[in-house]
Design a protein around this motif. Sequence first.
Motif, PDB file in Angstrom:
ATOM      1  N   ASP A  59       0.831  -1.202   0.000  1.00 61.37           N
ATOM      2  CA  ASP A  59       0.000   0.000   0.000  1.00 61.37           C
ATOM      3  C   ASP A  59       0.869   1.257   0.000  1.00 61.37           C
ATOM      4  O   ASP A  59       2.092   1.167   0.052  1.00 61.37           O
ATOM      5  CB  ASP A  59      -0.953   0.000   1.213  1.00 61.37           C
ATOM      6  CG  ASP A  59      -0.220  -0.240   2.533  1.00 61.37           C
ATOM      7  OD1 ASP A  59       0.964   0.161   2.659  1.00 61.37           O
ATOM      8  OD2 ASP A  59      -0.820  -0.843   3.439  1.00 61.37           O
ATOM      9  N   LEU A  63       4.903   2.072   0.757  1.00 56.80           N
ATOM     10  CA  LEU A  63       5.660   2.786  -0.273  1.00 56.80           C
ATOM     11  C   LEU A  63       6.415   3.957   0.359  1.00 56.80           C
ATOM     12  O   LEU A  63       7.610   4.129   0.155  1.00 56.80           O
ATOM     13  CB  LEU A  63       4.718   3.291  -1.376  1.00 56.80           C
ATOM     14  CG  LEU A  63       5.337   4.189  -2.438  1.00 56.80           C
ATOM     15  CD1 LEU A  63       6.361   3.431  -3.272  1.00 56.80           C
ATOM     16  CD2 LEU A  63       4.238   4.761  -3.342  1.00 56.80           C
ATOM     17  N   VAL A 110       2.887  -0.994  -6.202  1.00 55.87           N
ATOM     18  CA  VAL A 110       1.878  -1.265  -5.179  1.00 55.87           C
ATOM     19  C   VAL A 110       1.021  -2.380  -5.758  1.00 55.87           C
ATOM     20  O   VAL A 110       0.331  -2.193  -6.757  1.00 55.87           O
ATOM     21  CB  VAL A 110       1.033  -0.015  -4.852  1.00 55.87           C
ATOM     22  CG1 VAL A 110      -0.041  -0.361  -3.831  1.00 55.87           C
ATOM     23  CG2 VAL A 110       1.919   1.124  -4.349  1.00 55.87           C
ATOM     24  N   ASN A 117      -0.784  -9.131  -2.130  1.00 61.09           N
ATOM     25  CA  ASN A 117      -1.052  -8.076  -1.166  1.00 61.09           C
ATOM     26  C   ASN A 117      -1.108  -8.635   0.251  1.00 61.09           C
ATOM     27  O   ASN A 117      -0.507  -8.085   1.170  1.00 61.09           O
ATOM     28  CB  ASN A 117      -2.350  -7.345  -1.533  1.00 61.09           C
ATOM     29  CG  ASN A 117      -2.518  -6.096  -0.707  1.00 61.09           C
ATOM     30  OD1 ASN A 117      -2.996  -6.155   0.415  1.00 61.09           O
ATOM     31  ND2 ASN A 117      -2.114  -4.967  -1.260  1.00 61.09           N
TER      32      ASN A 117
END
Length: 186
Positions: A59, A63, A110, A117
């Motif tokens: 996310d 980052l 991302v 994820n």
Amino acid sequence: MNDEITKALEVLKRGGIILYPTDTVWGIGCDATNADAIDKIFELKKRAESKSMICLVSDFKMLNKHVEEVPEVAYDILKYAKNPTTIIYDKPIRVAENVVANNNTLGIRVCKDKFCNQLIRKFKKPIVSTSANLSGQPTPKTFKEISKEIKEGVDYIVNLKPQYSKNKPSAIIKLSNDGKVEVIRK
């Protein structure tokens, strides 16, 4: 899927390398903060260390933790991109030196893919992602196209089919802190 995340996490935490489906193509991955694990990938791919690899984060918060200064335009690009997009940032931080390019940049994506994820969120660190091929060979579009040498060279192969059938690498955009934008790959 939870079983596969648990198994992949165990390998990543002990400095191993995995073969896993991403939001684009099958990737070889490891802990982006572990220089020894990154060296294993360079060795497996027979890739010169001067050729950089990319990292996946879960996310915007992650980052920001790994780039000294994220240009504002990056958020808009990522928010509106229809396809997976890797952005090359200046001055990456809190990653292993050998994953950073000679010009002090790093490509980061991302990753919205459900498996990746969740894996990254649970790992709480960026994961290296490089195509599952020997250096100079074409990027495999399917699991079947991945060479035996790559499959035998990783510590764990994630047993999942990719959720997306994109089978092509991400777009790559370089954003410099001086405002310069360069499209490297569409």
